[in-house]
Motif scaffolding. Structure first.
Motif, PDB file in Angstrom:
ATOM      1  N   ILE A  38       0.834  -1.373   0.040  1.00 45.28           N
ATOM      2  CA  ILE A  38      -0.051   0.070  -0.031  1.00 45.28           C
ATOM      3  C   ILE A  38       1.046   1.252   0.177  1.00 45.28           C
ATOM      4  O   ILE A  38       0.662   2.346  -0.701  1.00 45.28           O
ATOM      5  CB  ILE A  38      -0.946   0.171   1.156  1.00 45.28           C
ATOM      6  N   TRP A  39       1.931   1.058   0.611  1.00 44.24           N
ATOM      7  CA  TRP A  39       2.638   2.283   0.885  1.00 44.24           C
ATOM      8  C   TRP A  39       3.432   2.729  -0.450  1.00 44.24           C
ATOM      9  O   TRP A  39       3.718   3.729  -0.771  1.00 44.24           O
ATOM     10  CB  TRP A  39       3.773   2.069   1.998  1.00 44.24           C
ATOM     11  N   THR A  44       4.300   6.040  -5.070  1.00 43.37           N
ATOM     12  CA  THR A  44       4.577   6.072  -6.692  1.00 43.37           C
ATOM     13  C   THR A  44       3.407   6.762  -7.486  1.00 43.37           C
ATOM     14  O   THR A  44       3.681   7.099  -8.363  1.00 43.37           O
ATOM     15  CB  THR A  44       5.050   4.742  -7.257  1.00 43.37           C
ATOM     16  N   GLY A  45       2.119   6.596  -6.819  1.00 38.69           N
ATOM     17  CA  GLY A  45       1.079   6.937  -7.650  1.00 38.69           C
ATOM     18  C   GLY A  45       0.667   6.312  -8.560  1.00 38.69           C
ATOM     19  O   GLY A  45      -0.241   6.505  -9.592  1.00 38.69           O
ATOM     20  N   VAL A  51       1.326  -2.628  -8.864  1.00 38.05           N
ATOM     21  CA  VAL A  51       2.159  -2.837  -7.779  1.00 38.05           C
ATOM     22  C   VAL A  51       2.828  -4.188  -7.735  1.00 38.05           C
ATOM     23  O   VAL A  51       2.392  -5.098  -8.209  1.00 38.05           O
ATOM     24  CB  VAL A  51       0.969  -2.971  -6.333  1.00 38.05           C
ATOM     25  N   PRO A  52       4.169  -4.118  -7.635  1.00 38.32           N
ATOM     26  CA  PRO A  52       4.718  -5.493  -7.685  1.00 38.32           C
ATOM     27  C   PRO A  52       4.286  -6.569  -6.999  1.00 38.32           C
ATOM     28  O   PRO A  52       3.782  -6.420  -5.957  1.00 38.32           O
ATOM     29  CB  PRO A  52       6.340  -4.985  -7.045  1.00 38.32           C
ATOM     30  N   GLU A  53       4.657  -7.848  -7.488  1.00 31.01           N
ATOM     31  CA  GLU A  53       3.999  -9.107  -7.008  1.00 31.01           C
ATOM     32  C   GLU A  53       4.487  -9.363  -5.664  1.00 31.01           C
ATOM     33  O   GLU A  53       4.007 -10.289  -5.038  1.00 31.01           O
ATOM     34  CB  GLU A  53       4.195 -10.026  -8.105  1.00 31.01           C
ATOM     35  N   ARG A  54       5.837  -8.717  -5.313  1.00 33.86           N
ATOM     36  CA  ARG A  54       6.338  -9.121  -4.128  1.00 33.86           C
ATOM     37  C   ARG A  54       5.644  -8.833  -2.869  1.00 33.86           C
ATOM     38  O   ARG A  54       5.633  -9.270  -1.807  1.00 33.86           O
ATOM     39  CB  ARG A  54       7.448  -8.729  -3.995  1.00 33.86           C
TER      40      ARG A  54
END
Length: 73
Positions: A38-39, A44-45, A51-54
Motif C-alpha cells: 500500500i505504501w 509512486t501514484g 503494484v509489484p507481485e512481491r
C-alpha cells in the motif's frame, strides 16, 4: 526488503496502532507485506494493478486499503 519498505523499528511502531485482524475467513497475508505494498502504491501514484507481485495480489492490497479508508484507520 525493498527500497522504501519499512524498517523493523518503523514496523514495530506502526503495528501497535493498526486495528485488530478480522476473525473470519482465511488466514490473512503478512500485514507488513500488505502495508509495504500500500505504501509503495501511495509513494509512486501508480495504478493498483501495477503494484509489484512481491507485495501480494493487488486486489488484497486494495481491499485492505479500502477497509482502512472506510473505518478511518
Amino acid at each position: 526488503m525493498a527500497r522504501g519498505d519499512l524498517s523493523d523499528e518503523q514496523w514495530q511502531c506502526l503495528e501497535a496502532v493498526l486495528p485488530a485482524l478480522p476473525v473470519m475467513g482465511r488466514k490473512p497475508r503478512d500485514r507488513r507485506q500488505v502495508f509495504d505494498g500500500i505504501w509503495w502504491r501511495a509513494r509512486t501514484g501508480s495504478p493498483w494493478r501495477d503494484v509489484p507481485e512481491r507485495y501480494g495480489p493487488w486486489e488484497t492490497l486494495y481491499s485492505v486499503f479500502r477497509r482502512w479508508q472506510i473505518d478511518g484507520t
